[in-house]
Design an enzyme around this catalytic site. Structure first.
Site, PDB file in Angstrom:
ATOM      1  CE1 TYR A  76      21.825  49.678  29.106  1.00 19.65           C
ATOM      2  CE2 TYR A  76      19.527  49.412  28.641  1.00 19.65           C
ATOM      3  CZ  TYR A  76      20.651  50.087  28.786  1.00 19.65           C
ATOM      4  OH  TYR A  76      20.442  51.454  28.293  1.00 19.65           O
ATOM      5  CG  ASN A 111      32.483  54.567  26.802  1.00 21.94           C
ATOM      6  OD1 ASN A 111      31.667  55.079  26.171  1.00 21.94           O
ATOM      7  ND2 ASN A 111      33.902  54.252  26.187  1.00 21.94           N
ATOM      8  CG  HIS A 128      26.361  58.500  30.088  1.00 23.75           C
ATOM      9  ND1 HIS A 128      26.342  58.271  28.734  1.00 23.75           N
ATOM     10  CD2 HIS A 128      25.943  59.933  30.621  1.00 23.75           C
ATOM     11  CE1 HIS A 128      26.375  59.724  28.275  1.00 23.75           C
ATOM     12  NE2 HIS A 128      26.108  60.357  29.454  1.00 23.75           N
TER      13      HIS A 128
HETATM   14  P1  OAD Z   1      28.714  57.576  19.429  1.00 25.07           P
HETATM   15  O1  OAD Z   1      28.398  56.208  18.922  1.00 25.07           O
HETATM   16  O2  OAD Z   1      27.839  58.556  19.369  1.00 25.07           O
HETATM   17  O3  OAD Z   1      30.045  58.086  18.996  1.00 25.07           O
HETATM   18  C1  OAD Z   1      31.153  57.255  18.674  1.00 25.07           C
HETATM   19  C2  OAD Z   1      32.301  58.005  18.301  1.00 25.07           C
HETATM   20  O4  OAD Z   1      33.633  57.222  18.054  1.00 25.07           O
HETATM   21  C3  OAD Z   1      31.974  58.366  16.696  1.00 25.07           C
HETATM   22  O5  OAD Z   1      32.453  59.734  16.460  1.00 25.07           O
HETATM   23  C4  OAD Z   1      33.110  57.469  15.895  1.00 25.07           C
HETATM   24  O6  OAD Z   1      33.659  58.211  14.694  1.00 25.07           O
HETATM   25  C5  OAD Z   1      34.035  57.332  16.909  1.00 25.07           C
HETATM   26  N1  OAD Z   1      35.011  56.111  16.864  1.00 25.07           N
HETATM   27  C6  OAD Z   1      34.626  54.886  16.480  1.00 25.07           C
HETATM   28  N2  OAD Z   1      35.613  54.111  16.350  1.00 25.07           N
HETATM   29  C7  OAD Z   1      36.621  54.776  16.542  1.00 25.07           C
HETATM   30  C8  OAD Z   1      38.027  54.432  17.093  1.00 25.07           C
HETATM   31  N3  OAD Z   1      38.636  53.239  16.720  1.00 25.07           N
HETATM   32  N4  OAD Z   1      38.960  55.232  17.433  1.00 25.07           N
HETATM   33  C9  OAD Z   1      38.527  56.651  17.765  1.00 25.07           C
HETATM   34  N5  OAD Z   1      37.261  57.040  17.540  1.00 25.07           N
HETATM   35  C10 OAD Z   1      36.191  55.980  16.954  1.00 25.07           C
HETATM   36  O7  OAD Z   1      29.082  56.994  20.967  1.00 25.07           O
HETATM   37  P2  OAD Z   1      29.107  58.387  22.284  1.00 25.07           P
HETATM   38  O8  OAD Z   1      29.742  59.711  21.631  1.00 25.07           O
HETATM   39  O9  OAD Z   1      30.010  57.624  22.981  1.00 25.07           O
HETATM   40  O10 OAD Z   1      24.122  57.431  26.113  1.00 25.07           O
HETATM   41  O11 OAD Z   1      27.768  58.335  22.624  1.00 25.07           O
HETATM   42  C11 OAD Z   1      27.342  59.190  23.772  1.00 25.07           C
HETATM   43  C12 OAD Z   1      26.174  58.698  24.296  1.00 25.07           C
HETATM   44  O12 OAD Z   1      25.187  58.289  23.595  1.00 25.07           O
HETATM   45  C13 OAD Z   1      26.247  57.339  25.176  1.00 25.07           C
HETATM   46  O13 OAD Z   1      26.932  57.222  26.051  1.00 25.07           O
HETATM   47  C14 OAD Z   1      24.981  56.526  25.012  1.00 25.07           C
HETATM   48  C15 OAD Z   1      24.581  57.060  23.882  1.00 25.07           C
HETATM   49  O14 OAD Z   1      23.334  57.135  23.456  1.00 25.07           O
HETATM   50  C16 OAD Z   1      23.171  56.629  26.980  1.00 25.07           C
HETATM   51  O15 OAD Z   1      22.966  55.672  26.630  1.00 25.07           O
HETATM   52  C17 OAD Z   1      22.704  57.704  27.865  1.00 25.07           C
END
Ligand code: OAD
Length: 254
Positions: A76, A111, A128
């Protein structure tokens, strides 16, 4: 139901623009993708996502911290350093602009980087947690700002370890924040899912809740996600490019 049209971002459908112009209640959910253009890693992208390199159970669970507090602390600390070295991007700033035009605007984020507030967004719900803070691992109630430390610091009140003030797998989300996110989702006329894979609950269910309540649902993502078949408009591309163009198309000149 027809699948959502894959729309060229800068060629927004007039019905989307006119709906957003008259929307007074908008809720937004963001994920790691909105900070990708700032240079922060996402979690699930194939090459660069954290969870393609590490196992969440080694780094992001209470059990991992109990087993090896220093390993978790250092991970972290590394992420916090990256957040400090980078800054919000045009996607974050476009949402600041959107909030100025929408009477009832709620920005729900998964985020922990704090970039939405740093950019200037006001009504932000951090589902989160926030990587700039620490709290007592034993739950004595101490929450304080993160201070640089090579070793895992101890709670000034009870002496237990301090941990990052983020939500780990297997933990509950902050209750009041989650309730507020649900309320905004139930009340909104338009709901945006931006830069999130939509795989982590309970955040992932918000878009479906909004849709069931009759809201217009818009997704902005580089790629299709499991949510895509259920949305009204899927805008595929970078949020840092689509959001400023969309905000300009809806609110420009107002
Ligand atoms: P993910 O890494 O699962 O998903 C990121 C998403 O952003 C993907 O669908 C990509 O296609 C998209 N992406 C990447 N670059 C982009 C851009 N420039 N513009 C638009 N989209 C883009 O991340 P999260 O969905 O945030 O939780 O993950 C959810 C949670 O899982 C997080 O908060 C974290 C993780 O484990 C914990 O740590 C509890």
């Amino acid at each position: 139901m027809l699948p959502p049209a894959r729309i060229s971002p800068m060629n927004f459908p007039p019905e989307l623009i006119s709906f957003l112009k008259k929307s007074e209640r908008i809720a937004i959910l963001t994920g790691a993708g909105i900070s990708a253009e700032s240079g922060l890693n996402t979690f699930r992208d194939a090459q660069t996502g954290y969870w393609s390199q590490y196992r969440p159970e080694d780094l992001a669970t209470p059990q991992a911290f109990t087993r090896d507090p220093k390993l978790v602390w250092d991970w972290y600390a590394m992420r916090r350093k990256k957040v400090a070295e980078a800054s919000p991007n045009s996607g974050h700033f476009a949402l600041v602009e959107m909030e100025k035009h929408v009477p009832n605007f709620t920005l729900i984020t998964q985020n922990v980087d704090g970039y939405h507030r740093q950019a200037g967004s006001q009504n932000v719900l951090e589902l989160h947690g926030n990587i700039q803070q620490v709290r007592c691992f034993d739950g004595c109630g101490i929450v304080k700002s993160w201070e640089e430390s090579d070793d895992v610091p101890h709670c000034p009140k009870c002496g237990a370890y301090l941990r990052p003030d983020v939500v780990w797998f297997g933990e509950s989300l902050p209750h009041d924040t989650l309730i507020a996110a649900h309320q905004a989702t139930l009340a909104c006329q338009a709901f945006f899912s931006i830069g999130t894979s939509g795989l982590v609950q309970p955040a992932a269910s918000l878009a479906h809740t909004a849709r069931q309540r009759g809201a217009l649902v818009v997704e902005i993502n580089l790629d299709p996600t499991p949510l895509t078949p259920s949305v009204d408009f899927a805008l595929h591309g970078k949020s840092g490019e689509i959001l400023p163009a969309l905000v300009e198309a809806v609110f420009g000149g107002q």
